[in-house]
Motif scaffolding. Structure first.
Motif, PDB file in Angstrom:
ATOM      1  N   GLY A 176      31.767  29.829  17.178  1.00 45.17           N
ATOM      2  CA  GLY A 176      30.320  29.826  16.734  1.00 45.17           C
ATOM      3  C   GLY A 176      29.109  30.599  17.250  1.00 45.17           C
ATOM      4  O   GLY A 176      29.386  31.641  18.226  1.00 45.17           O
ATOM      5  N   CYS A 177      28.115  30.581  16.666  1.00 45.70           N
ATOM      6  CA  CYS A 177      27.037  31.104  17.225  1.00 45.70           C
ATOM      7  C   CYS A 177      25.634  30.451  16.964  1.00 45.70           C
ATOM      8  O   CYS A 177      25.396  29.730  16.092  1.00 45.70           O
ATOM      9  CB  CYS A 177      26.642  32.585  16.397  1.00 45.70           C
ATOM     10  N   SER A 178      24.835  30.376  18.063  1.00 43.17           N
ATOM     11  CA  SER A 178      23.504  29.805  18.224  1.00 43.17           C
ATOM     12  C   SER A 178      22.441  30.848  18.228  1.00 43.17           C
ATOM     13  O   SER A 178      21.312  30.366  18.262  1.00 43.17           O
ATOM     14  CB  SER A 178      23.248  28.826  19.393  1.00 43.17           C
ATOM     15  N   LYS A 179      22.625  32.066  17.783  1.00 45.97           N
ATOM     16  CA  LYS A 179      21.517  32.978  17.856  1.00 45.97           C
ATOM     17  C   LYS A 179      20.783  32.846  16.786  1.00 45.97           C
ATOM     18  O   LYS A 179      19.444  33.776  16.879  1.00 45.97           O
ATOM     19  CB  LYS A 179      22.085  34.520  18.123  1.00 45.97           C
ATOM     20  N   PHE A 180      21.120  32.945  15.330  1.00 39.87           N
ATOM     21  CA  PHE A 180      20.450  32.895  14.178  1.00 39.87           C
ATOM     22  C   PHE A 180      19.775  34.130  14.171  1.00 39.87           C
ATOM     23  O   PHE A 180      18.469  34.235  13.868  1.00 39.87           O
ATOM     24  CB  PHE A 180      19.504  31.694  14.108  1.00 39.87           C
ATOM     25  N   CYS A 181      20.187  35.357  14.154  1.00 38.69           N
ATOM     26  CA  CYS A 181      19.723  36.613  13.887  1.00 38.69           C
ATOM     27  C   CYS A 181      19.059  36.315  12.366  1.00 38.69           C
ATOM     28  O   CYS A 181      19.832  35.855  11.481  1.00 38.69           O
ATOM     29  CB  CYS A 181      20.671  37.801  13.986  1.00 38.69           C
ATOM     30  N   THR A 182      18.126  36.974  11.999  1.00 38.32           N
ATOM     31  CA  THR A 182      17.598  36.664  10.568  1.00 38.32           C
ATOM     32  C   THR A 182      18.319  37.167   9.367  1.00 38.32           C
ATOM     33  O   THR A 182      18.362  36.601   8.225  1.00 38.32           O
ATOM     34  CB  THR A 182      16.295  37.199  10.292  1.00 38.32           C
ATOM     35  N   GLY A 226      35.299  35.760  20.660  1.00 38.29           N
ATOM     36  CA  GLY A 226      34.348  34.885  20.383  1.00 38.29           C
ATOM     37  C   GLY A 226      33.359  35.654  19.747  1.00 38.29           C
ATOM     38  O   GLY A 226      33.200  36.650  19.809  1.00 38.29           O
ATOM     39  N   GLN A 227      32.611  34.874  18.873  1.00 38.69           N
ATOM     40  CA  GLN A 227      31.597  35.424  17.908  1.00 38.69           C
ATOM     41  C   GLN A 227      30.366  35.991  18.831  1.00 38.69           C
ATOM     42  O   GLN A 227      29.855  37.192  18.548  1.00 38.69           O
ATOM     43  CB  GLN A 227      30.651  34.123  17.273  1.00 38.69           C
ATOM     44  N   ASN A 228      30.252  35.615  19.800  1.00 38.09           N
ATOM     45  CA  ASN A 228      29.201  36.107  20.960  1.00 38.09           C
ATOM     46  C   ASN A 228      30.161  35.672  22.432  1.00 38.09           C
ATOM     47  O   ASN A 228      29.714  34.863  23.230  1.00 38.09           O
ATOM     48  CB  ASN A 228      27.945  35.236  21.214  1.00 38.09           C
ATOM     49  N   ILE A 242      24.721  35.032   8.659  1.00 39.19           N
ATOM     50  CA  ILE A 242      25.048  33.793   7.833  1.00 39.19           C
ATOM     51  C   ILE A 242      26.111  32.851   8.963  1.00 39.19           C
ATOM     52  O   ILE A 242      26.312  31.843   8.616  1.00 39.19           O
ATOM     53  CB  ILE A 242      25.790  34.098   6.537  1.00 39.19           C
ATOM     54  N   VAL A 243      26.541  33.693   9.948  1.00 41.53           N
ATOM     55  CA  VAL A 243      27.393  33.157  10.819  1.00 41.53           C
ATOM     56  C   VAL A 243      27.271  31.855  11.403  1.00 41.53           C
ATOM     57  O   VAL A 243      27.947  30.940  11.515  1.00 41.53           O
ATOM     58  CB  VAL A 243      28.116  34.367  11.906  1.00 41.53           C
ATOM     59  N   PRO A 244      25.973  31.616  11.804  1.00 44.82           N
ATOM     60  CA  PRO A 244      25.614  30.422  12.276  1.00 44.82           C
ATOM     61  C   PRO A 244      25.783  29.112  11.625  1.00 44.82           C
ATOM     62  O   PRO A 244      26.039  28.093  11.766  1.00 44.82           O
ATOM     63  CB  PRO A 244      24.040  30.488  13.035  1.00 44.82           C
ATOM     64  N   TYR A 245      25.570  29.515  10.223  1.00 39.44           N
ATOM     65  CA  TYR A 245      25.806  28.651   9.023  1.00 39.44           C
ATOM     66  C   TYR A 245      27.064  28.063   8.648  1.00 39.44           C
ATOM     67  O   TYR A 245      27.221  27.181   8.436  1.00 39.44           O
ATOM     68  CB  TYR A 245      24.612  28.722   7.994  1.00 39.44           C
TER      69      TYR A 245
HETATM   70 FE1  SF4 Z   1      23.314  37.280  15.242  1.00 42.58          FE
HETATM   71 FE2  SF4 Z   1      25.894  38.010  15.825  1.00 42.58          FE
HETATM   72 FE3  SF4 Z   1      25.277  35.511  15.697  1.00 42.58          FE
HETATM   73 FE4  SF4 Z   1      25.219  36.884  13.667  1.00 42.58          FE
HETATM   74  S1  SF4 Z   1      27.155  36.145  14.913  1.00 42.58           S
HETATM   75  S2  SF4 Z   1      23.498  35.425  14.336  1.00 42.58           S
HETATM   76  S3  SF4 Z   1      24.566  38.859  14.310  1.00 42.58           S
HETATM   77  S4  SF4 Z   1      24.527  36.829  17.379  1.00 42.58           S
END
Ligand code: SF4
Ligand code: SAM
Length: 445
Positions: free
Chosen positions: A156-162, A200-202, A165-168
């Motif tokens: 998963g990912c909690s960064k929510f780059c604008t 990992g995604q991050n 779609i990955v965090p969703y």
């Molecule tokens: Fe950003 Fe990477 Fe997370 Fe996507 S997966 S929101 S690009 S940090």
């Protein structure tokens, strides 16, 4: 005769890894074996990616192409997993009613139950929930297929780059406990694996709970411990986020020689204005500072990156800044994409007036420059001696897969255009190595 499974995978290494896990789960529960031929399959799974629109649309196209197989085999199970499944859920069945099961990246371990539910209820079974780390506890031990293996350490990912779609679709960042990862790595090493790639995604945001301690282990600590596992010769990790590139992790390149001299560190853009609009959490000079520190720790480190071209509002001036960053850093290889608007992400609302033709021209220019730089790196390696990982045997009868008597690592002399010309002990070098000619992708370290 055992039942057969056909899997089509779209997208990133995380998805490749998840597809292997789907096969492991179905093999462990029902002895189902993989096939490359969808026509002889009893189960067809599509492990999907929704990072860009094209990949998403391809899924529905490909689904349409296997639909007719249900007429030949009414018991055929067709399933959709991965990020498109997570995003669309029931809507997949609405659009393609012949789909039997829909599952997300976090529910793939429930595949046998979903198939049973489909059969019992006579209607599609959909489970795209996020039961977080339960998945890892439910997975059978991985089947060892060679000298190299992936180990997922966080999801998963909690960064929510604008733009993303990955965090969703994959949910927030969740790390596996420290000891669980070490146990898995030790098991792989005992079965002949010499190289692990931590996924990992991050991945560098890893924060693993440690038994008997309140403290969390970071990626630097995990790498130090993995380097101590007998049999592990090389350690890789991907994908990293620049914001999570701690000094401790950079120092690991000094401390742990088994850490491979390659890092994939997506920058996306060289313009601070665009980086802010993307919500990346760093500016170009911070990225370059990380690169400088990495090269101080490991002068020969090979760097690769991801770029998004044509993000909403990207001007010529912004793009030139990206080109300058490419020249300043001199990446070995990169992946570059034209921005693809993803439903539900903030960037979709941003004004995007740049014509598609301008975006394409920018992308071509960027890719040409990246190729030139990559070629220069390749040429500079001609004649050098690199340590490589042998991934298989040749047609003369030396078997594929790597056991203790097939030396996992040999010295190979790179000649010509980075094609390996010498053979040792009848072993050929991995295709990956022979084909790419690029330091970033090959298996040297
Ligand atoms: Fe950003 Fe990477 Fe997370 Fe996507 S997966 S929101 S690009 S940090
Ligand atoms: N987490 C990693 C990071 O942020 O550095 C990358 C993971 S992301 C799934 C893989 C790559 O897909 C990103 O680095 C980005 O370049 C690309 N990507 C993601 N969303 C995109 C979009 N909407 N359009 C084009 N490319 C996109």
């Amino acid at each position: 005769m055992p039942k057969k499974l056909f899997i089509r995978t779209f997208g990133c290494q995380m998805n490749e890894y998840d597809s292997d896990k789907m096969a492991d789960v179905l093999n462990a529960s029902e002895g189902i074996v993989k096939t490359d031929n969808p026509e002889e399959a009893d189960i067809i799974l599509f492990n999907t990616c929704s990072v860009r629109e094209k990949a998403q649309e391809k899924v529905f196209h490909d689904l349409g192409r296997v639909r007719h197989l249900k007429k030949l085999n009414p018991d055929l199970v067709i399933g959709v997993g991965g990020c498109v499944a997570s995003q669309e859920g029931d809507a997949i069945v609405a659009r393609a009613p012949y789909v039997d099961i829909v599952f997300g990246p976090q529910t793939l371990h429930r595949l046998p139950q979903l198939i049973a539910e489909r059969k019992a209820k006579g209607k599609a079974a959909v489970d795209v929930s996020f039961p977080e780390i339960e998945k890892f506890d439910a997975l059978p031990p991985a089947e060892v297929k060679g000298a190299s293996a992936f180990v997922s350490i966080m999801e998963g990912c909690s960064k929510f780059c604008t733009f993303c779609i990955v965090p969703y679709t994959r949910g927030g960042e969740v790390s596996r406990p420290f000891e669980d990862v070490l146990t898995e790595v030790a098991g792989l090493a005992a079965n002949g694996v010499g190289e692990v790639t931590l996924l990992g995604q991050n991945v560098n945001a890893y924060q693993g709970a440690m038994a008997g301690s309140e403290e969390m282990a970071d990626l630097a600590l995990l790498i130090e411990y993995i380097a101590e596992v007998p049999g592990i010769e090389r350690i890789r990790y991907t994908t990293s986020h620049p914001r999570e590139m701690s000094q401790r992790l950079i120092d690991t390149y000094l401390k742990v020689p088994k850490l491979v001299s390659h890092l994939h560190l997506p920058v996306q853009s060289g313009s601070d204005r665009i980086l802010a609009a993307m919500k990346r959490g760093y500016i170009a000079i911070e990225y370059k500072s990380i690169v400088r520190k990495l090269r101080a720790a490991r002068p020969d480190i090979s760097l690769s990156s991801d770029f998004i071209i044509g993000f909403p509002g990207e001007t010529d001036e912004d793009f030139e800044k990206t080109m300058k960053l490419i020249d300043d850093v001199a990446f070995d290889a990169s992946f570059s994409f034209i921005y693809s608007p993803r439903p539900g992400t903030p960037a979709v609302e941003m004004e995007d007036s740049t014509p598609a033709s301008v975006k394409s021209a920018r992308l071509s220019r960027l890719q040409k420059r990246i190729d030139e730089l990559a070629q220069a790196v390749s040429q500079s390696m001609v004649g050098s001696v690199q340590r490589v990982l042998v991934e298989g045997g040749d047609e003369d009868g030396v078997g594929h897969g790597v056991g203790p008597d097939l030396a996992d690592h040999i010295e190979a002399r790179l000649a010509g255009h980075l094609h390996v010309q010498e053979r040792q002990r009848h072993l050929v070098l991995s295709q990956q190595f022979e084909c790419t000619g690029s330091r970033a992708c090959c298996q040297h370290g």
